[in-house]
Motif scaffolding. Structure first.
Motif, PDB file in Angstrom:
ATOM      1  N   LEU A 222       8.321   5.426   6.669  1.00 17.45           N
ATOM      2  CA  LEU A 222       9.337   5.042   5.693  1.00 17.45           C
ATOM      3  C   LEU A 222      10.583   4.491   6.373  1.00 17.45           C
ATOM      4  O   LEU A 222      11.709   4.778   5.964  1.00 17.45           O
ATOM      5  CB  LEU A 222       9.691   6.255   4.822  1.00 17.45           C
ATOM      6  CG  LEU A 222       8.514   6.833   4.038  1.00 17.45           C
ATOM      7  CD1 LEU A 222       8.942   8.022   3.206  1.00 17.45           C
ATOM      8  CD2 LEU A 222       7.881   5.768   3.150  1.00 17.45           C
ATOM      9  N   SER A 223      10.380   3.680   7.412  1.00 21.58           N
ATOM     10  CA  SER A 223      11.506   3.014   8.058  1.00 21.58           C
ATOM     11  C   SER A 223      12.043   1.923   7.140  1.00 21.58           C
ATOM     12  O   SER A 223      11.340   1.439   6.238  1.00 21.58           O
ATOM     13  CB  SER A 223      11.074   2.404   9.392  1.00 21.58           C
ATOM     14  OG  SER A 223      10.147   1.353   9.186  1.00 21.58           O
ATOM     15  N   VAL A 224      13.275   1.525   7.351  1.00 25.16           N
ATOM     16  CA  VAL A 224      13.898   0.497   6.512  1.00 25.16           C
ATOM     17  C   VAL A 224      13.090  -0.803   6.515  1.00 25.16           C
ATOM     18  O   VAL A 224      12.837  -1.375   5.448  1.00 25.16           O
ATOM     19  CB  VAL A 224      15.349   0.236   6.975  1.00 25.16           C
ATOM     20  CG1 VAL A 224      15.953  -0.943   6.217  1.00 25.16           C
ATOM     21  CG2 VAL A 224      16.199   1.481   6.762  1.00 25.16           C
ATOM     22  N   PRO A 225      12.656  -1.308   7.672  1.00 26.24           N
ATOM     23  CA  PRO A 225      11.871  -2.560   7.650  1.00 26.24           C
ATOM     24  C   PRO A 225      10.599  -2.441   6.816  1.00 26.24           C
ATOM     25  O   PRO A 225      10.247  -3.369   6.077  1.00 26.24           O
ATOM     26  CB  PRO A 225      11.542  -2.796   9.129  1.00 26.24           C
ATOM     27  CG  PRO A 225      12.628  -2.098   9.863  1.00 26.24           C
ATOM     28  CD  PRO A 225      12.928  -0.870   9.060  1.00 26.24           C
ATOM     29  N   ASN A 226       9.903  -1.307   6.906  1.00 29.75           N
ATOM     30  CA  ASN A 226       8.666  -1.145   6.138  1.00 29.75           C
ATOM     31  C   ASN A 226       8.938  -1.112   4.635  1.00 29.75           C
ATOM     32  O   ASN A 226       8.163  -1.659   3.840  1.00 29.75           O
ATOM     33  CB  ASN A 226       7.945   0.129   6.574  1.00 29.75           C
ATOM     34  CG  ASN A 226       7.261  -0.028   7.922  1.00 29.75           C
ATOM     35  OD1 ASN A 226       7.084  -1.144   8.399  1.00 29.75           O
ATOM     36  ND2 ASN A 226       6.899   1.075   8.545  1.00 29.75           N
ATOM     37  N   ILE A 227      10.024  -0.469   4.240  1.00 34.21           N
ATOM     38  CA  ILE A 227      10.342  -0.408   2.812  1.00 34.21           C
ATOM     39  C   ILE A 227      10.757  -1.788   2.293  1.00 34.21           C
ATOM     40  O   ILE A 227      10.415  -2.177   1.176  1.00 34.21           O
ATOM     41  CB  ILE A 227      11.439   0.644   2.552  1.00 34.21           C
ATOM     42  CG1 ILE A 227      10.877   2.039   2.836  1.00 34.21           C
ATOM     43  CG2 ILE A 227      11.947   0.560   1.119  1.00 34.21           C
ATOM     44  CD1 ILE A 227      11.868   3.168   2.663  1.00 34.21           C
ATOM     45  N   LEU A 228      11.477  -2.553   3.103  1.00 33.11           N
ATOM     46  CA  LEU A 228      11.820  -3.919   2.699  1.00 33.11           C
ATOM     47  C   LEU A 228      10.566  -4.757   2.512  1.00 33.11           C
ATOM     48  O   LEU A 228      10.462  -5.548   1.566  1.00 33.11           O
ATOM     49  CB  LEU A 228      12.741  -4.562   3.743  1.00 33.11           C
ATOM     50  CG  LEU A 228      14.202  -4.119   3.748  1.00 33.11           C
ATOM     51  CD1 LEU A 228      14.947  -4.770   4.913  1.00 33.11           C
ATOM     52  CD2 LEU A 228      14.886  -4.464   2.431  1.00 33.11           C
ATOM     53  N   ASN A 229       9.615  -4.592   3.424  1.00 31.65           N
ATOM     54  CA  ASN A 229       8.341  -5.310   3.287  1.00 31.65           C
ATOM     55  C   ASN A 229       7.618  -4.886   2.015  1.00 31.65           C
ATOM     56  O   ASN A 229       7.032  -5.704   1.308  1.00 31.65           O
ATOM     57  CB  ASN A 229       7.462  -5.056   4.511  1.00 31.65           C
ATOM     58  CG  ASN A 229       7.783  -5.987   5.659  1.00 31.65           C
ATOM     59  OD1 ASN A 229       8.072  -7.160   5.452  1.00 31.65           O
ATOM     60  ND2 ASN A 229       7.757  -5.465   6.882  1.00 31.65           N
ATOM     61  N   SER A 230       7.640  -3.577   1.713  1.00 31.83           N
ATOM     62  CA  SER A 230       6.987  -3.080   0.499  1.00 31.83           C
ATOM     63  C   SER A 230       7.628  -3.673  -0.746  1.00 31.83           C
ATOM     64  O   SER A 230       6.939  -4.031  -1.712  1.00 31.83           O
ATOM     65  CB  SER A 230       7.081  -1.546   0.443  1.00 31.83           C
ATOM     66  OG  SER A 230       6.253  -0.950   1.400  1.00 31.83           O
ATOM     67  N   LEU A 231       8.955  -3.779  -0.724  1.00 31.39           N
ATOM     68  CA  LEU A 231       9.662  -4.337  -1.874  1.00 31.39           C
ATOM     69  C   LEU A 231       9.200  -5.766  -2.142  1.00 31.39           C
ATOM     70  O   LEU A 231       8.925  -6.138  -3.301  1.00 31.39           O
ATOM     71  CB  LEU A 231      11.169  -4.312  -1.632  1.00 31.39           C
ATOM     72  CG  LEU A 231      12.041  -4.959  -2.723  1.00 31.39           C
ATOM     73  CD1 LEU A 231      11.865  -4.240  -4.053  1.00 31.39           C
ATOM     74  CD2 LEU A 231      13.508  -4.952  -2.291  1.00 31.39           C
ATOM     75  N   GLN A 232       9.096  -6.555  -1.099  1.00 31.89           N
ATOM     76  CA  GLN A 232       8.657  -7.944  -1.259  1.00 31.89           C
ATOM     77  C   GLN A 232       7.237  -7.998  -1.817  1.00 31.89           C
ATOM     78  O   GLN A 232       6.933  -8.755  -2.756  1.00 31.89           O
ATOM     79  CB  GLN A 232       8.732  -8.669   0.091  1.00 31.89           C
ATOM     80  CG  GLN A 232       8.460 -10.161   0.034  1.00 31.89           C
ATOM     81  CD  GLN A 232       6.980 -10.487   0.180  1.00 31.89           C
ATOM     82  OE1 GLN A 232       6.275  -9.822   0.935  1.00 31.89           O
ATOM     83  NE2 GLN A 232       6.514 -11.497  -0.537  1.00 31.89           N
TER      84      GLN A 232
END
Length: 248
Positions: A222-232
């Protein structure tokens, strides 16, 4: 003792030579600004001069290190502010996706905006100062691989670079990226009930759980980059439950 004329002349010549040598030395000091031109002029004074020169060189080195550290930390501080702006924009995009009035075309447009934010964040994560990446520790000369942070940056095993700004006084010149980019990481088989509420929601919304009581079926980062990718990805799929979990 009888003083001969020859002795008088010898003493006079010696005095003249000494006076002339002193005059030449004075001229040299006046023209060069140096009281000691060579070690033999004043051995004790030469030692003092060498010690002072060494101390001056060390002070100049400390001053240069301090200026460099200040500039690098200023760069990091400005980058963190820009990262915060990207995350605020991502929250705005997620909220728009949850409004309930966005068409499929609109969700695609929001997904494209999110993709742009992912790129911006990736670029910011690779910010460098004078060739040194400010969010890397011992690997300061290595950038991130795309948007994925290195294990050093997310595992907490961060070893910062530092410089000496005084005798025995050092300051770090890199930022622990795990505190910026990292997040909870759960191994496969972790009980969902042991996670924070928002992480439970994320795991459930993204199909990472099974069983009763539920456990994670795959590792969950649940790192910030992974969550940003999930959002996209979730915006592109029109997955509002996923978007809501990403926003959490």
């Amino acid at each position: 003792m009888r003083i001969s004329d020859q002795m008088m002349y010898q003493n006079l010549a010696q005095n003249i030579n000494q006076a002339q040598a002193a005059f030449v030395k004075t001229q040299q000091e006046a023209s060069s600004g140096l009281a000691i031109s060579q070690p033999s002029d004043n051995p004790a004074g030469t030692a003092v001069v060498l010690n002072l020169q060494a101390a001056q060189s060390q002070v100049q080195s400390f001053q240069s290190n301090a200026q460099m550290a200040q500039s690098q930390m200023t760069t990091a501080d400005q980058t963190l502010s820009q990262m915060q702006n990207v995350l605020n924009s991502a929250m705005s995009v997620a909220n728009q996706g949850l409004s309930g009035s966005v068409s499929s075309v609109g969700m695609t447009a929001l997904s494209q905006q999110a993709q742009g934010l992912v790129s911006q964040f990736s670029s910011l994560a690779n910010t460098d100062y004078a060739g040194q990446y400010v969010f890397s520790g011992t690997q300061q000369q290595a950038p991130l691989s795309g948007i994925t942070p290195s294990s050093e940056q997310t595992s907490g095993s961060f070893t910062p670079q530092s410089v000496e700004i005084g005798a025995g006084v050092t300051v770090p010149t890199s930022v622990d990226a795990s505190s910026v980019l990292g997040g909870p990481q759960y191994a496969s088989g972790t009980a969902v009930s042991s996670m924070p509420q928002w992480a439970q929601q994320y795991a459930s919304a993204h199909g990472n759980t099974s069983g009763s009581p539920p456990q994670t079926t795959t590792p969950l980062n649940l790192s910030v980059p992974n969550i940003l990718n999930s959002l996209q990805t979730d915006l592109a799929a029109g997955d509002t439950a996923g978007v809501d979990a990403d926003l959490g």
